[in-house]
Design a protein around this motif. Structure first.
Motif, PDB file in Angstrom:
ATOM      1  N   ILE A  74      42.727  43.562  47.321  1.00 40.66           N
ATOM      2  CA  ILE A  74      41.546  42.808  46.916  1.00 40.66           C
ATOM      3  C   ILE A  74      40.565  42.601  48.075  1.00 40.66           C
ATOM      4  CG2 ILE A  74      42.617  40.529  47.192  1.00 40.66           C
ATOM      5  CD1 ILE A  74      40.053  41.492  44.521  1.00 40.66           C
ATOM      6  N   LYS A  75      41.070  42.350  49.260  1.00 45.24           N
ATOM      7  CA  LYS A  75      40.166  42.122  50.397  1.00 45.24           C
ATOM      8  C   LYS A  75      39.436  43.404  50.782  1.00 45.24           C
ATOM      9  CE  LYS A  75      42.447  38.033  51.967  1.00 45.24           C
ATOM     10  NZ  LYS A  75      43.239  37.336  52.935  1.00 45.24           N
ATOM     11  N   ALA A  76      40.129  44.531  50.752  1.00 37.13           N
ATOM     12  CA  ALA A  76      39.462  45.806  51.035  1.00 37.13           C
ATOM     13  C   ALA A  76      38.432  46.110  49.957  1.00 37.13           C
ATOM     14  CB  ALA A  76      40.481  46.936  51.132  1.00 37.13           C
ATOM     15  N   LEU A  77      38.744  45.777  48.712  1.00 33.52           N
ATOM     16  CA  LEU A  77      37.774  45.949  47.632  1.00 33.52           C
ATOM     17  C   LEU A  77      36.533  45.103  47.896  1.00 33.52           C
ATOM     18  CD1 LEU A  77      36.917  46.899  44.754  1.00 33.52           C
ATOM     19  CD2 LEU A  77      38.049  44.840  43.927  1.00 33.52           C
ATOM     20  N   CYS A  78      36.733  43.872  48.332  1.00 34.62           N
ATOM     21  CA  CYS A  78      35.593  42.998  48.649  1.00 34.62           C
ATOM     22  C   CYS A  78      34.720  43.614  49.741  1.00 34.62           C
ATOM     23  CB  CYS A  78      36.080  41.616  49.087  1.00 34.62           C
ATOM     24  SG  CYS A  78      36.756  40.628  47.739  1.00 34.62           S
ATOM     25  N   ILE A  79      35.336  44.167  50.774  1.00 33.35           N
ATOM     26  CA  ILE A  79      34.581  44.829  51.838  1.00 33.35           C
ATOM     27  C   ILE A  79      33.816  46.003  51.260  1.00 33.35           C
ATOM     28  CG2 ILE A  79      34.789  46.238  53.928  1.00 33.35           C
ATOM     29  CD1 ILE A  79      37.261  44.485  54.632  1.00 33.35           C
ATOM     30  N   HIS A  80      34.480  46.783  50.434  1.00 29.39           N
ATOM     31  CA  HIS A  80      33.868  47.978  49.862  1.00 29.39           C
ATOM     32  C   HIS A  80      32.651  47.636  48.997  1.00 29.39           C
ATOM     33  CE1 HIS A  80      33.880  52.156  48.517  1.00 29.39           C
ATOM     34  NE2 HIS A  80      33.454  51.650  47.372  1.00 29.39           N
ATOM     35  N   VAL A  81      32.805  46.644  48.146  1.00 31.59           N
ATOM     36  CA  VAL A  81      31.747  46.296  47.201  1.00 31.59           C
ATOM     37  C   VAL A  81      30.682  45.421  47.848  1.00 31.59           C
ATOM     38  CG1 VAL A  81      31.282  45.167  44.981  1.00 31.59           C
ATOM     39  CG2 VAL A  81      33.322  46.550  45.259  1.00 31.59           C
ATOM     40  N   GLY A  82      31.077  44.639  48.845  1.00 27.05           N
ATOM     41  CA  GLY A  82      30.117  43.758  49.503  1.00 27.05           C
ATOM     42  C   GLY A  82      30.066  42.367  48.896  1.00 27.05           C
ATOM     43  N   VAL A  83      31.233  41.911  48.403  1.00 25.81           N
ATOM     44  CA  VAL A  83      31.327  40.546  47.888  1.00 25.81           C
ATOM     45  C   VAL A  83      32.439  39.835  48.654  1.00 25.81           C
ATOM     46  CG1 VAL A  83      30.485  41.154  45.594  1.00 25.81           C
ATOM     47  CG2 VAL A  83      32.943  41.173  46.026  1.00 25.81           C
TER      48      VAL A  83
END
Length: 135
Positions: A74-83
């Motif tokens: 989830i944290k890597a996804l947040c970095i990827h998406v920018g949220v």
């Protein structure tokens, strides 16, 4: 999977290397879903490569490259998406199951959870990995 001309596994790019600094935030469920799909695709196409020394048999002492499925995170996804994590928490805290945002965030979190549990169940990940959900 990235295989070189010599047939060897090439090291994948690091996630942070492919994240754009100028992520343009769009407050739409479609934008979030497309960003998550892009992240999941990147994980699937970039396994983690490790090296291990063979400890028995005819090739003892030989260094080999092994690939492991890259876990969704989830944290890597947040970095990827920018949220931020707070963005996901805020959407879930609304507890409005009829909201397209709630449904999209839930689907993303379930996909991450299921991938982690399934890979843990077959021994692909450390068995402690799937016991501590992030959200």
């Amino acid at each position: 999977m990235n295989i070189g001309k010599d047939g060897e596994l090439n090291e994948p790019k690091q996630h942070w290397e492919m994240v754009r600094a100028d992520n343009q935030f769009e407050d739409t469920a479609q934008w979030l879903w497309e960003g998550a799909r892009e992240y999941f695709r990147w994980c699937d196409e970039n396994p983690i490569i490790t090296q291990k020394v063979i400890t028995s048999g005819k090739e003892v002492g030989k260094l080999v490259k092994l690939q492991t499925i890259r876990p969704y995170n989830i944290k890597a996804l947040c970095i990827h998406v920018g949220v931020t994590m707070e963005y996901f928490r805020d959407v879930r805290a609304l507890d409005d199951e009829s909201s397209i945002f709630y449904q999209t965030v839930s689907k993303i979190l379930y996909i991450i959870y299921v991938q982690n549990v399934e890979m843990g169940a077959i021994g692909e990940y450390n068995d402690l990995f799937d016991k501590y959900p992030e959200l």
